[in-house]
Write a protein that holds these residues in place. Structure first.
Motif, PDB file in Angstrom:
ATOM      1  N   UNK A  47      22.554 -74.689  61.438  1.00  0.00           N
ATOM      2  CA  UNK A  47      21.441 -75.479  60.915  1.00  0.00           C
ATOM      3  C   UNK A  47      20.290 -74.559  60.531  1.00  0.00           C
ATOM      4  N   UNK A  48      19.426 -75.058  59.665  1.00  0.00           N
ATOM      5  CA  UNK A  48      18.290 -74.260  59.228  1.00  0.00           C
ATOM      6  C   UNK A  48      18.687 -73.240  58.186  1.00  0.00           C
ATOM      7  N   UNK A  49      17.721 -72.411  57.752  1.00  0.00           N
ATOM      8  CA  UNK A  49      17.979 -71.436  56.693  1.00  0.00           C
ATOM      9  C   UNK A  49      18.779 -70.227  57.191  1.00  0.00           C
ATOM     10  N   UNK A  50      19.432 -69.560  56.252  1.00  0.00           N
ATOM     11  CA  UNK A  50      20.082 -68.282  56.540  1.00  0.00           C
ATOM     12  C   UNK A  50      19.045 -67.184  56.369  1.00  0.00           C
ATOM     13  N   UNK A  51      18.930 -66.324  57.363  1.00  0.00           N
ATOM     14  CA  UNK A  51      17.953 -65.228  57.324  1.00  0.00           C
ATOM     15  C   UNK A  51      18.666 -63.921  56.994  1.00  0.00           C
ATOM     16  N   UNK A  52      18.115 -63.188  56.044  1.00  0.00           N
ATOM     17  CA  UNK A  52      18.662 -61.902  55.612  1.00  0.00           C
ATOM     18  C   UNK A  52      17.697 -60.787  55.978  1.00  0.00           C
ATOM     19  N   UNK A  53      18.189 -59.792  56.712  1.00  0.00           N
ATOM     20  CA  UNK A  53      17.393 -58.619  57.048  1.00  0.00           C
ATOM     21  C   UNK A  53      18.093 -57.357  56.542  1.00  0.00           C
ATOM     22  N   UNK A  54      17.306 -56.451  55.970  1.00  0.00           N
ATOM     23  CA  UNK A  54      17.809 -55.149  55.550  1.00  0.00           C
ATOM     24  C   UNK A  54      17.068 -54.091  56.356  1.00  0.00           C
ATOM     25  N   UNK A  55      17.808 -53.337  57.158  1.00  0.00           N
ATOM     26  CA  UNK A  55      17.209 -52.354  58.071  1.00  0.00           C
ATOM     27  C   UNK A  55      16.118 -52.989  58.932  1.00  0.00           C
ATOM     28  N   UNK A  56      16.373 -54.218  59.402  1.00  0.00           N
ATOM     29  CA  UNK A  56      15.456 -54.897  60.304  1.00  0.00           C
ATOM     30  C   UNK A  56      14.313 -55.626  59.634  1.00  0.00           C
ATOM     31  N   UNK A  83      21.760 -57.572  58.198  1.00  0.00           N
ATOM     32  CA  UNK A  83      22.031 -58.549  59.246  1.00  0.00           C
ATOM     33  C   UNK A  83      21.770 -59.946  58.701  1.00  0.00           C
ATOM     34  N   UNK A  84      22.664 -60.881  59.013  1.00  0.00           N
ATOM     35  CA  UNK A  84      22.522 -62.259  58.564  1.00  0.00           C
ATOM     36  C   UNK A  84      22.633 -63.174  59.769  1.00  0.00           C
ATOM     37  N   UNK A  85      21.712 -64.120  59.883  1.00  0.00           N
ATOM     38  CA  UNK A  85      21.746 -65.030  61.021  1.00  0.00           C
ATOM     39  C   UNK A  85      21.343 -66.443  60.620  1.00  0.00           C
ATOM     40  N   UNK A  86      21.947 -67.400  61.299  1.00  0.00           N
ATOM     41  CA  UNK A  86      21.605 -68.811  61.118  1.00  0.00           C
ATOM     42  C   UNK A  86      21.789 -69.510  62.460  1.00  0.00           C
TER      43      UNK A  86
END
Length: 231
Positions: A47-56, A83-86
């Motif tokens: 649920x919620x948005x997918x978060x994308x991080x590049x080198x933190x 890193x990808x998190x949801x």
């Protein structure tokens, strides 16, 4: 229209070459050389948005919804951890070797992990990583599937009304020539009508096949100026 191999994430590994709510980011300093990362979000679980991080670093605080495809996100050449998190799914990550003026396409999707002695059954984010290579035909369609279905039968209509069939295996790509010089090319999967491919200028038209939150096969597409093939 919403605007995609070593396969890497949480213990899974396999490889391919591929790549709109947003457009390509412009580097702040034109004297510095950059490469690019594009995201095609196919994460249905959670649920919620997918978060994308590049080198933190969080690339977009608002995150992404399923079906979003970004423009080129500029990144300095070298090894970059993505890193990808949801919420509701175990995070996934991969390492991208960014090259100057080259684009790497990341396709995150969710996969069900069975229960083990140490963990309950859960959804985990996997990342399909694709790179570009020079085109061989004037116009072509590259189909890539992250659907749970082992193989999809996709049909693309030709100008004379006939349907050209392409079999697309899961976590793999299949290519087919586009005979339309321009216009919207109808595409279907069985009785399911998929998003038409808007064909214009020569290039490679990428069609990403994925499952939505209800498990139905959907597609999104975008044009890439190069073909996509095995890394």
């Amino acid at each position: 229209m919403k605007t995609i191999f070593k396969l890497v994430a949480a213990g899974v590994s396999a490889a391919l070459f591929l790549t709109a709510p947003s457009t390509a980011q412009e580097p702040e300093d034109p004297s510095v050389k950059y490469g690019f990362i594009r995201l095609a979000n196919a994460v249905a679980a959670g649920s919620g948005p997918l978060i994308l991080e590049i080198d933190g670093e969080d690339v977009n605080p608002d995150g992404y919804v399923i079906g979003d495809i970004t423009g080129g996100i500029s990144a300095r050449p070298g090894s970059r951890k993505v890193t990808l998190r949801r919420e509701g799914a175990k995070e996934g990550s991969t390492t991208v070797n960014v090259a100057v003026n080259e684009t790497t396409i990341l396709i995150p999707f969710a996969e069900r992990v069975p229960a083990s002695d140490t963990e309950e059954a859960h959804w985990a984010i996997r990342v399909l990583r694709l790179k570009q290579q020079d085109p061989q035909n004037e116009r072509s369609a590259t189909f890539v599937s992250v659907s749970q279905t082992p193989e999809l039968k996709v049909e693309m209509r030709e100008p004379d009304g006939k349907w050209n069939t392409t079999h697309v295996k899961r976590l793999s790509i299949a290519q087919a020539p586009i005979l339309y010089p321009r216009g919207y090319v109808p595409v279907k999967c069985g009785e399911i009508k998929l998003e038409s491919i808007p064909v214009g200028e020569p290039g490679n038209y990428v069609v990403l096949l994925y499952d939505d939150e209800e498990g139905n096969v959907k597609s999104i597409n975008f044009r890439d100026f190069k073909f996509l093939n095995a890394d």
